[in-house]
Design a protein around this motif. Sequence first.
Motif, PDB file in Angstrom:
ATOM      1  N   GLU A  32     -32.735 -27.849  16.279  1.00 26.90           N
ATOM      2  CA  GLU A  32     -31.846 -27.868  17.438  1.00 26.90           C
ATOM      3  C   GLU A  32     -30.750 -26.833  17.183  1.00 26.90           C
ATOM      4  O   GLU A  32     -30.129 -26.828  16.114  1.00 26.90           O
ATOM      5  N   ASN A  88     -29.875 -26.681  24.020  1.00 27.59           N
ATOM      6  CA  ASN A  88     -29.167 -27.622  24.887  1.00 27.59           C
ATOM      7  C   ASN A  88     -28.676 -26.935  26.151  1.00 27.59           C
ATOM      8  O   ASN A  88     -28.114 -25.846  26.094  1.00 27.59           O
ATOM      9  N   GLU A 122     -33.285 -28.953  26.093  1.00 26.22           N
ATOM     10  CA  GLU A 122     -32.680 -30.290  25.979  1.00 26.22           C
ATOM     11  C   GLU A 122     -31.700 -30.495  27.112  1.00 26.22           C
ATOM     12  O   GLU A 122     -30.727 -29.761  27.245  1.00 26.22           O
ATOM     13  N   ASP A 152     -32.034 -35.701  26.417  1.00 20.91           N
ATOM     14  CA  ASP A 152     -31.146 -35.877  25.279  1.00 20.91           C
ATOM     15  C   ASP A 152     -30.334 -37.161  25.413  1.00 20.91           C
ATOM     16  O   ASP A 152     -30.130 -37.661  26.513  1.00 20.91           O
ATOM     17  N   LYS A 173     -35.312 -37.895  23.427  1.00 18.64           N
ATOM     18  CA  LYS A 173     -34.475 -37.937  22.226  1.00 18.64           C
ATOM     19  C   LYS A 173     -33.646 -39.213  22.277  1.00 18.64           C
ATOM     20  O   LYS A 173     -32.774 -39.353  23.135  1.00 18.64           O
TER      21      LYS A 173
HETATM   22 CA    CA Z   1     -28.822 -32.278  21.815  1.00 13.88          CA
END
Ligand code: CA
Length: 405
Positions: A32, A88, A122, A152, A173
């Motif tokens: 990530e 993200n 994400e 997320d 997630k």
């Molecule tokens: Ca994240």
Amino acid sequence: MDALDIVANLQHVIPYYQAIFSADEHRVIGYEVLGRYESEGSVFSLGPFFHDETIPEEFRLEVDETVTKKALDYFLSNGDDSTFIFLNRDANLLMLDRAESFLKLLFQYEEKGLSLERIVLEINEQHFKGDFNQLGHLLTYIRTYGIRVALDNIGEHSSNLERISLLDPDILKIDLRELRKTSTNYSYQDVLYSLSLLARKIGATLLYEDIEAAFQLQYAWRNGGRYYQGYYLAEPFPHLLSPDFLKERLRQECHHFIQQEKKKLQTLYNISEQFQLRITSLLMKYKKTANFNELITCLSTELGDACFRIYICDEDGFQQSANIFRQNNEWKLQPEYCMKNWSWRPYFLENIIRMRSRKRGILSDLYADIETGETIRTYSYPIDERHYLFIDLSYSYLFEHDAHY
Ligand code: CA
């Protein structure tokens, strides 16, 4: 840290990479990308900056793009070409230009040799203010380029299951920070459990994040987690790791989990076997009873150490006896339960068919009893082709026999 200082000093904005590990190979399968700001030897997380909605959108977009570009340059330059790259994006910002700038940036890197199939977008859906159908359409469009979508921070707040399935993510997630060892209330675990069932239904892979202790990793392993992330495994670094960085440690921990789980399953199997023998011989002993109420009354005098409720149903779930129920150490017949139907309960008919085919009893999973709220298991047993005995085992009995978790 002042937002203007950050925007004016983009050379100090840098990506960090937090490794994500797989359960099937115990290797690093991706990273990530996280934004950091480096200043006078200290490094700050840019998380608060990205989440601060009072900061103008164009500032956040610019800093985000800087982090992403530096990260993608780094992935291209260091020869790593197989790991997933988790990026993200704020769903609200993404919708502003229908992901045009995000995709344009990725296409530039695709020309330089980056496969878009490595990208995992994400998205945090909890703060999304727009129309979920439109966001769903946008994500479907983004996926046509081979980009995967991860939702997320699931589980942090009670997430809306319908929304999750509408967005149809490839990866969920799930945040394990709330999962605490000392917690005696199981409600958060129940939320996580329903999320894992949903993931299975919609074909999403489970990634458990914020794993900060061994018990959380064990939880993730036991609850269908294919990918793991968290400080317990690896903190974010300004560089990538060797793919086998944790291989040996994960293999050993996994071995330990397997041993524990097998021991637990063996315990449950043994309890089930003991009841099989015990009930078979009790039914022989009481085969001359005149009716089912008399039978369950006789059984209650023998099973007081283990259970608090006994009843008999037919194969369609119609109760053929009263309940016999123990309260304050006294057994009491409750005739009002006779002829109630229980076929609507989860697994009821499935278990009837199993018992009928195998001619053996079944020990249920743990669940909360509707009336007492107690965490229990039920042992059920086929009396004959058409009648089934149900014995609700008390929590204290399960606890004593290590069958309470
Ligand atoms: Ca994240």
